[in-house]
Design a protein around this motif. Structure first.
Motif, PDB file in Angstrom:
ATOM      1  N   TRP A 116      12.557  -1.371  -9.466  1.00 25.42           N
ATOM      2  CA  TRP A 116      11.925  -0.513  -8.469  1.00 25.42           C
ATOM      3  C   TRP A 116      10.456  -0.904  -8.352  1.00 25.42           C
ATOM      4  N   MET A 117      10.003  -1.162  -7.123  1.00 25.71           N
ATOM      5  CA  MET A 117       8.629  -1.555  -6.867  1.00 25.71           C
ATOM      6  C   MET A 117       7.946  -0.496  -6.003  1.00 25.71           C
ATOM      7  N   PRO A 118       7.322   0.521  -6.621  1.00 28.26           N
ATOM      8  CA  PRO A 118       6.599   1.516  -5.841  1.00 28.26           C
ATOM      9  C   PRO A 118       5.283   0.953  -5.320  1.00 28.26           C
ATOM     10  N   ALA A 119       4.584   1.738  -4.530  1.00 28.86           N
ATOM     11  CA  ALA A 119       3.294   1.306  -3.995  1.00 28.86           C
ATOM     12  C   ALA A 119       2.346   0.927  -5.133  1.00 28.86           C
ATOM     13  N   LYS A 162       0.770 -18.809   1.701  1.00 30.23           N
ATOM     14  CA  LYS A 162       0.422 -17.857   2.751  1.00 30.23           C
ATOM     15  C   LYS A 162      -0.968 -17.268   2.510  1.00 30.23           C
ATOM     16  N   ARG A 163      -1.400 -16.459   3.456  1.00 34.38           N
ATOM     17  CA  ARG A 163      -2.726 -15.860   3.395  1.00 34.38           C
ATOM     18  C   ARG A 163      -2.871 -14.968   2.166  1.00 34.38           C
ATOM     19  N   VAL A 164      -3.986 -15.157   1.447  1.00 34.07           N
ATOM     20  CA  VAL A 164      -4.304 -14.368   0.266  1.00 34.07           C
ATOM     21  C   VAL A 164      -5.578 -13.576   0.548  1.00 34.07           C
ATOM     22  N   ASP A 165      -5.574 -12.283   0.221  1.00 37.11           N
ATOM     23  CA  ASP A 165      -6.772 -11.453   0.324  1.00 37.11           C
ATOM     24  C   ASP A 165      -6.897 -10.697  -0.998  1.00 37.11           C
ATOM     25  N   VAL A 166      -7.635 -11.296  -1.918  1.00 33.59           N
ATOM     26  CA  VAL A 166      -7.733 -10.728  -3.267  1.00 33.59           C
ATOM     27  C   VAL A 166      -8.402  -9.360  -3.237  1.00 33.59           C
ATOM     28  N   ASP A 167      -9.480  -9.226  -2.452  1.00 39.46           N
ATOM     29  CA  ASP A 167     -10.197  -7.949  -2.419  1.00 39.46           C
ATOM     30  C   ASP A 167      -9.286  -6.819  -1.954  1.00 39.46           C
ATOM     31  N   GLU A 168      -8.501  -7.061  -0.910  1.00 36.81           N
ATOM     32  CA  GLU A 168      -7.623  -6.007  -0.401  1.00 36.81           C
ATOM     33  C   GLU A 168      -6.480  -5.732  -1.378  1.00 36.81           C
ATOM     34  N   LEU A 169      -5.963  -6.772  -2.004  1.00 36.89           N
ATOM     35  CA  LEU A 169      -4.930  -6.557  -3.018  1.00 36.89           C
ATOM     36  C   LEU A 169      -5.463  -5.666  -4.142  1.00 36.89           C
ATOM     37  N   LEU A 170      -6.672  -5.941  -4.602  1.00 36.04           N
ATOM     38  CA  LEU A 170      -7.237  -5.154  -5.698  1.00 36.04           C
ATOM     39  C   LEU A 170      -7.423  -3.695  -5.299  1.00 36.04           C
ATOM     40  N   ARG A 171      -7.631  -3.437  -4.015  1.00 34.43           N
ATOM     41  CA  ARG A 171      -7.788  -2.055  -3.559  1.00 34.43           C
ATOM     42  C   ARG A 171      -6.482  -1.270  -3.636  1.00 34.43           C
ATOM     43  N   VAL A 172      -5.357  -1.932  -3.456  1.00 35.66           N
ATOM     44  CA  VAL A 172      -4.083  -1.206  -3.431  1.00 35.66           C
ATOM     45  C   VAL A 172      -3.355  -1.211  -4.779  1.00 35.66           C
ATOM     46  N   PRO A 197       0.820  -1.212   0.000  1.00 34.41           N
ATOM     47  CA  PRO A 197       0.000   0.000   0.000  1.00 34.41           C
ATOM     48  C   PRO A 197       0.854   1.262   0.000  1.00 34.41           C
ATOM     49  N   ASP A 198       0.258   2.382  -0.415  1.00 30.22           N
ATOM     50  CA  ASP A 198       0.966   3.647  -0.263  1.00 30.22           C
ATOM     51  C   ASP A 198       0.861   4.119   1.187  1.00 30.22           C
ATOM     52  N   ALA A 199       1.548   5.207   1.517  1.00 29.08           N
ATOM     53  CA  ALA A 199       1.662   5.628   2.910  1.00 29.08           C
ATOM     54  C   ALA A 199       0.309   6.004   3.504  1.00 29.08           C
ATOM     55  N   ASP A 200      -0.496   6.748   2.747  1.00 28.55           N
ATOM     56  CA  ASP A 200      -1.788   7.181   3.266  1.00 28.55           C
ATOM     57  C   ASP A 200      -2.714   5.990   3.490  1.00 28.55           C
ATOM     58  N   TYR A 201      -2.753   5.076   2.523  1.00 20.56           N
ATOM     59  CA  TYR A 201      -3.624   3.908   2.662  1.00 20.56           C
ATOM     60  C   TYR A 201      -3.166   3.024   3.811  1.00 20.56           C
TER      61      TYR A 201
END
Length: 387
Positions: free
Chosen positions: A241-244, A273-283, A103-107
């Motif tokens: 380089w892997m930015p947010a 490991k644990r996968v959370d597709v919905d949260e990944l799609l948000r970021v 995620p980015d810093a704000d998120y």
């Protein structure tokens, strides 16, 4: 003024790690008894390094907490508090890592606060910080990094000859605006059809990458998402380089990784490991990354850096030959120096006691040490706060 201190990191034994790379770097017998995935060098609370001071071994995190202004410098301590803002790693991928993003810093701040306020919330975040990162290859290194041109991705999927992938192809033919739908469709593919889908993709024989990933993660739809990304092959000294929000996965190889000091990872596949597709799609940032390679910049002969747009860290590589005079360490504030070849020495610039660094060993230079130098014959990487 504080002295330069020997620093010992912690090796994390994830299953995807190598049983040779870190051991060979440090001159230990190979193979190692278990996979060795990451050598952590820093003060992250998950595995802080140890420094050897006048009173014996102490956690780097504890040392910083005891004197943040002296260890970090007043400016860094004022900006980041009682924490070293970066984490340096030697990463050794013996097999592919998860498809992931950060995620980015704000998120990260908002998501962590919401998670902590709700005891029933999924535990996706370990802290309130972002995790931009870069990697410089020590060996030939393969990675998946950022979305490539959707037209190229559509062609790769179409070559598989699987009719039920048509909705994904239609989304990709819309260009970048269709990336979100394509990724969502693949990562949420019906569970009862995933194994058959990936088996068909492998049977098509048109993608060596899909075949390779499926051998590690059979039935995982991340195998097809991987075909939407740049397949990057780095030579030693090349960087990415892997930015947010950048979807990526390391495939194989050893490199120096430097990141903001966070362990926030959102996974979508290619992992037990644990996968959370919905949260990944948000970021995720659904945009084409036109060039994933991070160019090197020579500062002076023998000293290079890779410029990134963050304040938390900067990375330098110093190469010293037989007739090279001592080199002043670049960067300001707290620095970590990791040897990767030969025999080099870190010392205060004026009358300092040198600390020897061989391949795979490190030293910590507090901010109030002031100027320091590197001498000897070999190679070292220096992590610092960006100026």
């Amino acid at each position: 003024m504080a002295a330069v201190l020997p620093l010992t990191g912690v090796i994390r034994p994830y299953a995807w790690g190598s049983q040779t790379s870190i051991a060979e770097l440090q001159g230990r017998p190979v193979p190692s008894p278990t996979p060795e995935a990451e050598l952590w060098l820093g003060a992250h609370p998950g595995d802080p390094s140890t420094v050897i001071g006048a009173d014996g071994p102490v956690s780097l995190a504890a040392l910083i907490a005891s004197d943040p202004k002296g260890q970090l410098g007043a400016e860094v301590a004022g900006e980041f508090g009682v924490r070293l803002p970066y984490l340096m790693k030697v990463l050794a991928a013996g097999s592919p890592l998860s498809l992931q993003a950060h995620p980015d810093a704000d998120y990260a701040r908002r998501a962590f606060a919401a998670q902590e306020a709700d005891p029933d919330a999924p535990k996706n975040y370990t802290d309130a910080h972002h995790k931009p990162e870069m990697l410089v290859a020590l060996t030939p290194f393969e990675a998946l990094c950022g979305f490539r041109d959707p037209g190229e991705s559509a062609a790769a999927l179409e070559a598989l000859g699987i009719d039920r992938l048509v909705p994904v192809l239609e989304a990709l033919r819309k260009g970048a605006p269709g990336l979100a739908d394509a990724v969502r469709t693949l990562l949420t593919w019906p569970a009862d059809d995933r194994a058959a889908l990936i088996d068909e993709a492998v049977a098509a024989g048109t993608s060596a990458l899909a075949t390779r990933l499926a051998s590690h993660y059979p039935g995982d739809p991340g195998v097809l998402v991987a075909l939407l990304l740049h397949h990057v092959r780095l030579e030693p000294g090349e960087a990415i380089w892997m930015p947010a929000g950048n979807l990526h996965a390391y495939v194989e190889g050893t490199g120096i990784e430097l990141m903001a000091a966070s362990d926030n990872v959102l996974r979508g596949g290619l992992t037990p490991k644990r996968v959370d597709v919905d949260e990944l799609l948000r970021v995720l940032r659904f945009e084409v990354l036109h060039d994933p390679i991070l160019p090197a910049t020579e500062l002076v002969p023998g000293v290079v850096t890779w410029k990134v747009p963050v304040r938390e860290f900067a990375l330098y590589r110093i190469d010293l030959g037989p007739v090279t005079p001592p080199v002043r360490l670049p960067g300001e504030g707290p620095r970590i120096v990791l040897g990767t070849r030969g025999d080099v020495y870190v010392a205060e610039a004026v009358d300092g006691t040198p600390v020897e660094i061989t391949a795979g060993t490190a030293a910590y230079v507090p901010a109030d040490t002031g100027p320091a130098t590197l001498a000897g014959v070999g190679q070292a990487f220096v992590a610092a706060v960006a100026s």
